[in-house]
Design a protein around this motif. Structure first.
Motif, PDB file in Angstrom:
ATOM      1  N   VAL A  75      -6.432  -9.835  12.230  1.00 38.71           N
ATOM      2  CA  VAL A  75      -6.418  -9.222  10.899  1.00 38.71           C
ATOM      3  C   VAL A  75      -7.804  -9.383  10.294  1.00 38.71           C
ATOM      4  O   VAL A  75      -8.171 -10.441   9.791  1.00 38.71           O
ATOM      5  CB  VAL A  75      -5.345  -9.847   9.992  1.00 38.71           C
ATOM      6  CG1 VAL A  75      -5.358  -9.177   8.612  1.00 38.71           C
ATOM      7  CG2 VAL A  75      -3.962  -9.706  10.619  1.00 38.71           C
ATOM      8  N   SER A  76      -8.586  -8.324  10.358  1.00 39.35           N
ATOM      9  CA  SER A  76      -9.978  -8.379   9.911  1.00 39.35           C
ATOM     10  C   SER A  76     -10.115  -8.218   8.411  1.00 39.35           C
ATOM     11  O   SER A  76     -11.126  -8.617   7.826  1.00 39.35           O
ATOM     12  CB  SER A  76     -10.792  -7.289  10.613  1.00 39.35           C
ATOM     13  OG  SER A  76     -10.291  -6.004  10.273  1.00 39.35           O
ATOM     14  N   ALA A  77      -9.112  -7.611   7.775  1.00 38.31           N
ATOM     15  CA  ALA A  77      -9.212  -7.362   6.337  1.00 38.31           C
ATOM     16  C   ALA A  77      -7.834  -7.186   5.731  1.00 38.31           C
ATOM     17  O   ALA A  77      -6.900  -6.710   6.389  1.00 38.31           O
ATOM     18  CB  ALA A  77     -10.058  -6.112   6.077  1.00 38.31           C
ATOM     19  N   VAL A  78      -7.713  -7.567   4.470  1.00 34.72           N
ATOM     20  CA  VAL A  78      -6.537  -7.286   3.649  1.00 34.72           C
ATOM     21  C   VAL A  78      -7.032  -6.435   2.491  1.00 34.72           C
ATOM     22  O   VAL A  78      -7.940  -6.844   1.757  1.00 34.72           O
ATOM     23  CB  VAL A  78      -5.877  -8.573   3.132  1.00 34.72           C
ATOM     24  CG1 VAL A  78      -4.701  -8.232   2.218  1.00 34.72           C
ATOM     25  CG2 VAL A  78      -5.419  -9.456   4.293  1.00 34.72           C
ATOM     26  N   ARG A  79      -6.485  -5.258   2.341  1.00 37.43           N
ATOM     27  CA  ARG A  79      -6.966  -4.324   1.322  1.00 37.43           C
ATOM     28  C   ARG A  79      -5.835  -3.925   0.371  1.00 37.43           C
ATOM     29  O   ARG A  79      -4.678  -3.830   0.767  1.00 37.43           O
ATOM     30  CB  ARG A  79      -7.520  -3.059   1.976  1.00 37.43           C
ATOM     31  CG  ARG A  79      -8.812  -3.292   2.738  1.00 37.43           C
ATOM     32  CD  ARG A  79      -9.965  -3.566   1.791  1.00 37.43           C
ATOM     33  NE  ARG A  79     -11.239  -3.706   2.492  1.00 37.43           N
ATOM     34  CZ  ARG A  79     -11.755  -4.861   2.882  1.00 37.43           C
ATOM     35  NH1 ARG A  79     -11.089  -5.990   2.657  1.00 37.43           N
ATOM     36  NH2 ARG A  79     -12.918  -4.919   3.504  1.00 37.43           N
ATOM     37  N   LEU A  80      -6.196  -3.680  -0.870  1.00 37.18           N
ATOM     38  CA  LEU A  80      -5.249  -3.185  -1.861  1.00 37.18           C
ATOM     39  C   LEU A  80      -4.944  -1.721  -1.578  1.00 37.18           C
ATOM     40  O   LEU A  80      -5.856  -0.921  -1.346  1.00 37.18           O
ATOM     41  CB  LEU A  80      -5.830  -3.340  -3.266  1.00 37.18           C
ATOM     42  CG  LEU A  80      -4.952  -2.881  -4.435  1.00 37.18           C
ATOM     43  CD1 LEU A  80      -3.692  -3.729  -4.526  1.00 37.18           C
ATOM     44  CD2 LEU A  80      -5.749  -2.962  -5.744  1.00 37.18           C
ATOM     45  N   GLY A  81      -3.660  -1.371  -1.597  1.00 37.28           N
ATOM     46  CA  GLY A  81      -3.246  -0.008  -1.299  1.00 37.28           C
ATOM     47  C   GLY A  81      -3.468   0.955  -2.451  1.00 37.28           C
ATOM     48  O   GLY A  81      -3.900   0.571  -3.544  1.00 37.28           O
ATOM     49  N   GLY A  82      -3.144   2.204  -2.193  1.00 29.03           N
ATOM     50  CA  GLY A  82      -3.326   3.247  -3.179  1.00 29.03           C
ATOM     51  C   GLY A  82      -2.020   3.672  -3.823  1.00 29.03           C
ATOM     52  O   GLY A  82      -0.970   3.054  -3.623  1.00 29.03           O
ATOM     53  N   GLU A  83      -2.071   4.749  -4.571  1.00 26.96           N
ATOM     54  CA  GLU A  83      -0.908   5.239  -5.303  1.00 26.96           C
ATOM     55  C   GLU A  83       0.179   5.746  -4.366  1.00 26.96           C
ATOM     56  O   GLU A  83       1.361   5.493  -4.572  1.00 26.96           O
ATOM     57  CB  GLU A  83      -1.335   6.363  -6.257  1.00 26.96           C
ATOM     58  CG  GLU A  83      -0.215   6.920  -7.110  1.00 26.96           C
ATOM     59  CD  GLU A  83       0.327   5.920  -8.129  1.00 26.96           C
ATOM     60  OE1 GLU A  83       1.467   6.111  -8.566  1.00 26.96           O
ATOM     61  OE2 GLU A  83      -0.388   4.958  -8.469  1.00 26.96           O
ATOM     62  N   ARG A  84      -0.224   6.474  -3.326  1.00 28.26           N
ATOM     63  CA  ARG A  84       0.728   7.041  -2.368  1.00 28.26           C
ATOM     64  C   ARG A  84       0.543   6.382  -1.004  1.00 28.26           C
ATOM     65  O   ARG A  84      -0.486   5.746  -0.739  1.00 28.26           O
ATOM     66  CB  ARG A  84       0.513   8.547  -2.233  1.00 28.26           C
ATOM     67  CG  ARG A  84       0.599   9.327  -3.528  1.00 28.26           C
ATOM     68  CD  ARG A  84       0.112  10.757  -3.319  1.00 28.26           C
ATOM     69  NE  ARG A  84      -1.288  10.797  -2.912  1.00 28.26           N
ATOM     70  CZ  ARG A  84      -1.949  11.908  -2.569  1.00 28.26           C
ATOM     71  NH1 ARG A  84      -1.302  13.069  -2.570  1.00 28.26           N
ATOM     72  NH2 ARG A  84      -3.216  11.848  -2.212  1.00 28.26           N
ATOM     73  N   ARG A  85       1.540   6.583  -0.148  1.00 28.15           N
ATOM     74  CA  ARG A  85       1.453   6.031   1.201  1.00 28.15           C
ATOM     75  C   ARG A  85       0.191   6.521   1.907  1.00 28.15           C
ATOM     76  O   ARG A  85      -0.522   5.737   2.537  1.00 28.15           O
ATOM     77  CB  ARG A  85       2.693   6.432   2.009  1.00 28.15           C
ATOM     78  CG  ARG A  85       2.735   5.840   3.414  1.00 28.15           C
ATOM     79  CD  ARG A  85       3.912   6.394   4.202  1.00 28.15           C
ATOM     80  NE  ARG A  85       4.080   5.676   5.461  1.00 28.15           N
ATOM     81  CZ  ARG A  85       3.362   5.900   6.563  1.00 28.15           C
ATOM     82  NH1 ARG A  85       2.408   6.832   6.549  1.00 28.15           N
ATOM     83  NH2 ARG A  85       3.582   5.202   7.661  1.00 28.15           N
ATOM     84  N   GLN A  86      -0.073   7.816   1.820  1.00 23.27           N
ATOM     85  CA  GLN A  86      -1.223   8.367   2.526  1.00 23.27           C
ATOM     86  C   GLN A  86      -2.539   7.812   1.972  1.00 23.27           C
ATOM     87  O   GLN A  86      -3.519   7.668   2.702  1.00 23.27           O
ATOM     88  CB  GLN A  86      -1.211   9.891   2.478  1.00 23.27           C
ATOM     89  CG  GLN A  86      -1.347  10.506   1.092  1.00 23.27           C
ATOM     90  CD  GLN A  86      -0.658  11.839   1.002  1.00 23.27           C
ATOM     91  OE1 GLN A  86       0.575  11.927   1.043  1.00 23.27           O
ATOM     92  NE2 GLN A  86      -1.436  12.914   0.889  1.00 23.27           N
ATOM     93  N   ASP A  87      -2.565   7.469   0.672  1.00 25.75           N
ATOM     94  CA  ASP A  87      -3.752   6.845   0.105  1.00 25.75           C
ATOM     95  C   ASP A  87      -3.961   5.455   0.711  1.00 25.75           C
ATOM     96  O   ASP A  87      -5.098   5.056   1.000  1.00 25.75           O
ATOM     97  CB  ASP A  87      -3.622   6.725  -1.415  1.00 25.75           C
ATOM     98  CG  ASP A  87      -3.488   8.076  -2.101  1.00 25.75           C
ATOM     99  OD1 ASP A  87      -4.119   9.046  -1.630  1.00 25.75           O
ATOM    100  OD2 ASP A  87      -2.750   8.158  -3.091  1.00 25.75           O
TER     101      ASP A  87
END
Length: 229
Positions: A75-87
Motif C-alpha cells: 500500500v503505497s498511498a492512502v488517498r481521500l476519495g471524491g464525490e462519486r465512485r468514478q472520481d
C-alpha cells in the motif's frame, strides 16, 4: 511503462448510507475492520506490485493507521476519495506508480480470493478489460413506472458483475478522461469507448457488504472458510 507491473486501486470511500450510521469499511468482520480483509488479499497476491487505498473522510485516519500497523508494504498511498465512485477511482489512478495493468476493487467485497485476482489479469489479456460475474439465481422481471411487470428477462443472457475488474491502464485512464455522466462501475465507462470487456467467472461468496444483513452473511462465509469468528 513497465509491462510486468500490476497496480490495484481499492475503494473504501463510499457513504455507507444503508449501514445504519456505521462506516462499513470499519465495521468488524471476524474481529477485524472490513477493509483490512481486501487489503490483506491484495497484499498476499504475488501478482500485485502496488496498492492505492482510496478512503472516505470518515475512515481516512484509520486507513492510514492500518496501513502502518498491519505492515501493508504494497500500500503505497492512502488517498481521500471524491464525490462519486468514478472520481475516487480517478484519484486512486493518479496516485498509482508506473504499471501496465490496474485492478479496481470495492473494499466492501472482503471475500475476494487469490483466484479472482489471478483470473482478472488472465481474462484482461485478450481485450484489455475484464470483469467477474455470476449468473442471477432469481427470476428477474422488468417493472414499469406503474409498478407492474413489463417483461420477464432471460437469465441466461444476464450477469451480476462484481470486482476486481482488470484493465490495461492506458485504456482505463482514457475511459475516465472521456467519461460523461455517472457510471456504476469502470467497465461501463470502458464500454462507452466501444472497447470489448471480457467476462470471467466470479464467485457467489464475493458479496458486497451494503447492509447489516450483508455483514452477517460475510461473517458466516468467512467462518465456513475457517477464519476466526
Amino acid at each position: 511503462m513497465p509491462t510486468d507491473r500490476v497496480g490495484a486501486v481499492i475503494l473504501c470511500a463510499g457513504r455507507s448510507t444503508r449501514m445504519g450510521g456505521v462506516d462499513k469499511s470499519l465495521a468488524a468482520l471476524a474481529r477485524q475492520p472490513l477493509m483490512l480483509h481486501s487489503l490483506r488479499a491484495f497484499e498476499a497476491s504475488p501478482l500485485i506490485h502496488e496498492v492505492v487505498l482510496v478512503a472516505s473522510q470518515t475512515n481516512l485516519a484509520e486507513a492510514e493507521r492500518l496501513r502502518q500497523a498491519e505492515g501493508l508494504a504494497k500500500v503505497s498511498a492512502v488517498r481521500l476519495g471524491g464525490e462519486r465512485r468514478q472520481d475516487s477511482v480517478r484519484l486512486g489512478l493518479a496516485a498509482l506508480g508506473a504499471c501496465e495493468w490496474v485492478l479496481v476493487h470495492d473494499g466492501a467485497r472482503p471475500l475476494v480470493t487469490q483466484r479472482l485476482i489471478a483470473d482478472a489479469l488472465d481474462a484482461a489479456q485478450a481485450t484489455g478489460a475484464a470483469v467477474p460475474a455470476v449468473r442471477p439465481k432469481d427470476t428477474l422481471k422488468e417493472v414499469d413506472g406503474a409498478g407492474e411487470v413489463a417483461a420477464t428477462l432471460d437469465r441466461e443472457r444476464l450477469a451480476a458483475v462484481q470486482t476486481p475488474q482488470a484493465f490495461r491502464r492506458s485504456l482505463l485512464e482514457r475511459a475516465h478522461a472521456e467519461a460523461s455522466g455517472d457510471a456504476t462501475d469502470d467497465a461501463a465507462m470502458v464500454e462507452r469507448l466501444g472497447a470489448r470487456v471480457r467476462v470471467y467467472e466470479g464467485d457467489y461468496a464475493n458479496i458486497k457488504v451494503t447492509t447489516p444483513d450483508d455483514l452477517a452473511v460475510a461473517e458466516a462465509l468467512l467462518a465456513r472458510r475457517g477464519a476466526p469468528a
